[in-house]
Design an enzyme around this catalytic site. Structure first.
Site, PDB file in Angstrom:
ATOM      1  N   THR A 198       2.770  -1.697   9.061  1.00 23.93           N
ATOM      2  CA  THR A 198       3.246  -2.373  10.113  1.00 23.93           C
ATOM      3  C   THR A 198       3.260  -4.006   9.771  1.00 23.93           C
ATOM      4  OG1 THR A 198       0.863  -3.021  10.707  1.00 23.93           O
ATOM      5  CG2 THR A 198       1.943  -1.305  11.840  1.00 23.93           C
TER       6      THR A 198
ATOM      7  N   ILE B 258       0.835  -5.866   9.556  1.00 23.33           N
ATOM      8  CA  ILE B 258      -0.268  -6.372  10.339  1.00 23.33           C
ATOM      9  C   ILE B 258      -1.473  -6.425   9.642  1.00 23.33           C
ATOM     10  CG2 ILE B 258      -1.665  -6.469  12.347  1.00 23.33           C
ATOM     11  CD1 ILE B 258       1.082  -5.401  13.963  1.00 23.33           C
TER      12      ILE B 258
ATOM     13  N   HIS C 252       7.899 -24.710   9.979  1.00 20.37           N
ATOM     14  CA  HIS C 252       6.774 -25.246  10.879  1.00 20.37           C
ATOM     15  C   HIS C 252       5.402 -25.131  10.232  1.00 20.37           C
ATOM     16  CE1 HIS C 252       9.578 -26.178  14.503  1.00 20.37           C
ATOM     17  NE2 HIS C 252      10.123 -26.462  13.456  1.00 20.37           N
TER      18      HIS C 252
ATOM     19  N   HIS D 191       4.657 -31.447  11.422  1.00 24.48           N
ATOM     20  CA  HIS D 191       4.225 -30.173  11.137  1.00 24.48           C
ATOM     21  C   HIS D 191       3.177 -30.262   9.965  1.00 24.48           C
ATOM     22  CE1 HIS D 191       7.240 -28.613  13.720  1.00 24.48           C
ATOM     23  NE2 HIS D 191       8.146 -29.245  13.086  1.00 24.48           N
TER      24      HIS D 191
ATOM     25  N   ASP E  77       0.895  -1.103  -0.207  1.00 20.26           N
ATOM     26  CA  ASP E  77       0.058  -0.024   0.249  1.00 20.26           C
ATOM     27  C   ASP E  77       1.015   1.260  -0.121  1.00 20.26           C
ATOM     28  OD1 ASP E  77       0.860   0.394   2.461  1.00 20.26           O
ATOM     29  OD2 ASP E  77      -1.117   0.144   3.526  1.00 20.26           O
TER      30      ASP E  77
ATOM     31  N   CYS F 297       3.004  -3.157   4.128  1.00 26.82           N
ATOM     32  CA  CYS F 297       2.183  -2.012   4.618  1.00 26.82           C
ATOM     33  C   CYS F 297       2.720  -1.308   5.793  1.00 26.82           C
ATOM     34  CB  CYS F 297       0.635  -2.602   4.906  1.00 26.82           C
ATOM     35  SG  CYS F 297       0.370  -3.443   6.370  1.00 26.82           S
TER      36      CYS F 297
HETATM   37  C1  RB5 Z   1      -1.657   3.089   6.284  1.00 27.78           C
HETATM   38  O1  RB5 Z   1      -1.383   4.279   6.651  1.00 27.78           O
HETATM   39  C2  RB5 Z   1      -1.598   2.031   7.228  1.00 27.78           C
HETATM   40  O2  RB5 Z   1      -2.663   1.813   8.325  1.00 27.78           O
HETATM   41  C3  RB5 Z   1      -1.335   0.712   6.617  1.00 27.78           C
HETATM   42  O3  RB5 Z   1      -0.143   0.713   5.746  1.00 27.78           O
HETATM   43  C4  RB5 Z   1      -0.873  -0.721   7.624  1.00 27.78           C
HETATM   44  O4  RB5 Z   1       0.010  -0.097   8.550  1.00 27.78           O
HETATM   45  C5  RB5 Z   1      -2.082  -1.185   8.162  1.00 27.78           C
HETATM   46  O5  RB5 Z   1      -1.960  -2.193   8.893  1.00 27.78           O
END
Ligand code: RB5
Length: 146
Positions: free
Chosen positions: A67, A69, A98, A133, A8, A65
């Site tokens: 994080t 996450i 694993h 596994h 992103d 992205c």
């Molecule tokens: C975008 O600003 C940010 O929210 C996205 O890249 C990401 O970190 C979401 O998990």
């Protein structure tokens, strides 16, 4: 081996660094990420990139992205995807060995380019160990079929 990579708006720079790694290693890749100055919602990008893996066009994928996450949450909603958000070498290695992970998620606001490339390298080069596994990975598949 063919890799799908996507990002992103938090990740164009790190994505470019990772493409440099693919080119240096002669790894075939398809770049589905947005460029600097463009924006997208990470769920849309995760779906688009993961489709390359579930369709069999690509063997594995890397998602970037802020994080890592958000991308991993979305990727793990998709049948057949086992995504791992990693920021250390050990996790990137053992999620392949694993968990037979097929998508690596990275945080562009968490990692430097050097570490990110090391994580991609160990992820792509560590085989799944199978054996006990495999039974556990089969149980992941059972969970997603519930
Ligand atoms: C975008 O600003 C940010 O929210 C996205 O890249 C990401 O970190 C979401 O998990």
């Amino acid at each position: 081996m063919k890799i799908a990579i996507g990002n992103d708006h938090a990740g164009p720079q790190l994505k470019q660094e990772l493409i440099g790694y693919f080119q240096e290693k002669g790894i075939e890749y398809v770049d589905l990420g947005v460029a600097e100055g463009e924006k997208c919602d990470y769920p849309d990008k995760a779906a688009q990139v993961c489709e390359k893996v579930t369709s069999g066009e690509c063997d594995m994928a890397v998602l970037v992205c802020g994080t890592g996450i958000g991308m991993s949450m979305c990727a793990n909603k998709i049948k057949g995807i086992r995504a791992a958000c990693c920021s250390d070498y050990f996790s990137a290695k053992f999620t392949r060995a694993h968990n037979d992970a097929n998508v690596l998620c990275l945080g562009a606001r968490v990692l430097g380019a050097g570490l990110a490339a090391e994580l991609v390298d160990v992820f792509l080069n560590t085989p799944f160990e199978g054996g006990r596994h495999q039974r556990r990975v089969d149980k992941i598949t059972e969970l997603e079929n519930r």
